[in-house]
Design an enzyme around this catalytic site. Structure first.
Site, PDB file in Angstrom:
ATOM      1  N   LYS A  88       0.835  -1.198   0.000  1.00  0.00           N
ATOM      2  CA  LYS A  88       0.000   0.000   0.000  1.00  0.00           C
ATOM      3  C   LYS A  88       0.873   1.253   0.000  1.00  0.00           C
ATOM      4  O   LYS A  88       0.594   2.214  -0.722  1.00  0.00           O
ATOM      5  CB  LYS A  88      -0.948  -0.021   1.211  1.00  0.00           C
ATOM      6  CG  LYS A  88      -2.057  -1.055   1.047  1.00  0.00           C
ATOM      7  CD  LYS A  88      -2.896  -1.272   2.301  1.00  0.00           C
ATOM      8  CE  LYS A  88      -3.907  -2.396   2.067  1.00  0.00           C
ATOM      9  NZ  LYS A  88      -4.736  -2.719   3.221  1.00  0.00           N
ATOM     10  N   GLN A 102      -4.722  -1.415   9.359  1.00  0.00           N
ATOM     11  CA  GLN A 102      -4.650  -2.755   8.768  1.00  0.00           C
ATOM     12  C   GLN A 102      -5.241  -3.779   9.740  1.00  0.00           C
ATOM     13  O   GLN A 102      -4.913  -3.797  10.923  1.00  0.00           O
ATOM     14  CB  GLN A 102      -3.187  -3.099   8.442  1.00  0.00           C
ATOM     15  CG  GLN A 102      -3.005  -4.391   7.662  1.00  0.00           C
ATOM     16  CD  GLN A 102      -3.645  -4.344   6.272  1.00  0.00           C
ATOM     17  OE1 GLN A 102      -3.646  -3.327   5.610  1.00  0.00           O
ATOM     18  NE2 GLN A 102      -4.213  -5.467   5.844  1.00  0.00           N
ATOM     19  N   ASP A 139     -10.843   2.856   4.038  1.00  0.00           N
ATOM     20  CA  ASP A 139     -11.238   1.458   3.825  1.00  0.00           C
ATOM     21  C   ASP A 139     -12.748   1.264   3.709  1.00  0.00           C
ATOM     22  O   ASP A 139     -13.205   0.203   3.296  1.00  0.00           O
ATOM     23  CB  ASP A 139     -10.772   0.614   5.025  1.00  0.00           C
ATOM     24  CG  ASP A 139      -9.513  -0.164   4.710  1.00  0.00           C
ATOM     25  OD1 ASP A 139      -9.355  -0.575   3.552  1.00  0.00           O
ATOM     26  OD2 ASP A 139      -8.712  -0.380   5.636  1.00  0.00           O
TER      27      ASP A 139
END
Ligand code: GUN
Length: 281
Positions: free
Chosen positions: A53, A97, A120
């Site tokens: 990422k 994450q 997200d």
């Protein structure tokens, strides 16, 4: 043999569009778009995802702010960090994450991210909006990527029977909502589903998000189906999807490989959420 859906190629096109928009943003705003990435603990898969990422940000002219914490960080400290990033004008998107270490309440942490900065799409408000068919400021990245991959085949989703195996909050449930919004007839299967193969064999579109290596065999797939493999199962032999690619590819009309299918699309959609969010501020 079915056609292979090239997630790497499709995601590269999307990332190029993102890069151009990110350069535009920098010109008009005098700063780069910024994405903060938080990793807690030493999960080896998470380390790979986070590294990818951060690399993708660099390639797309997006500033990344990476924060790595020990597994023993307290929930309060983590929330404190999120509050700082919520107030940081350089940061347009925040990503924590998953999975978080045991003892940390994932939902409580994610809900402290400002919904406008939720890159997200996991915040309870954004999950709720997805349920209502509203897609701003962000939609869960993997599901959004899956829809793009299905659309790339040129096969119409409307009216098709889509079967999703898996009901997680980050893939199964949100992808079912997006398929429904695209007018598919959707069935969600899971670990307690009876006669799973009888159901998967009726799927025109089959999404496997089970977390078990080569779980979907050729005799579970209807001839001509589109098969999307969300699995990322790592063992001593390498990285494997949830689909037994070598046999299923001969039955499917289109199939995603692992790696090079859904994975790269997830990252492209994360950057898209971040850039969309930055322009909407
Ligand atoms: N863990 C597995 N998939 C994801 C994802 O898309 N985002 C985050 N933050 N964590 C994940």
């Amino acid at each position: 043999m079915g056609e292979i859906i090239d997630g790497k190629r499709i995601s590269a096109q999307i990332k190029e569009e993102i890069r151009i928009r990110a350069i535009e943003f920098e010109k008009s705003h005098g700063r780069k778009i910024g994405l903060a990435v938080i990793k807690v603990g030493e999960d080896p898969a998470s380390a790979i995802y986070v590294r990818n990422k951060v690399k993708a940000c660099e390639a797309c002219n997006i500033a990344s702010f990476a924060y790595y914490f020990d597994a023993n960080i307290t929930q309060d400290k983590l929330v404190e960090m999120i509050c700082i990033l919520n107030d940081d004008k350089r940061v347009d998107g925040i990503l924590v994450q998953l999975p978080l270490p045991q003892g940390i309440d994932e939902r409580a942490v994610l809900s402290r991210i400002l919904p406008e900065k939720d890159a997200d799409g996991f915040h309870i408000v954004n999950a709720g909006k997805l349920f209502l068919g509203e897609y701003t400021p962000s939609v869960a990245c993997t599901p959004r990527g899956i829809i793009e991959l299905i659309k790339s085949t040129g096969v119409e989703i409307a009216g098709k029977h889509a079967v999703v195996i898996g009901r997680s909050n980050i893939v199964g449930k949100p992808v079912a909502m997006l398929l429904l919004a695209n007018n598919a007839t959707v069935t969600v299967c899971h670990s307690r589903t009876r006669n799973l193969a009888d159901i998967t064999r009726t799927a025109d579109i089959l999404v496997a998000a089970v977390g078990k290596k080569k779980f979907v065999k050729a005799d579970m797939v209807k001839r001509g189906a589109i098969v999307i493999d969300v699995g990322m199962n790592r063992d001593d032999e390498g990285l494997f999807g949830d689909v037994d690619f070598d046999t299923v590819k001969d039955v499917a009309s289109h199939i995603t490989p692992v790696p090079g299918g859904v994975g790269p699309m997830t990252i492209a959609m994360l950057l898209k959420n971040t850039v969309d969010g930055a322009f909407n501020e």
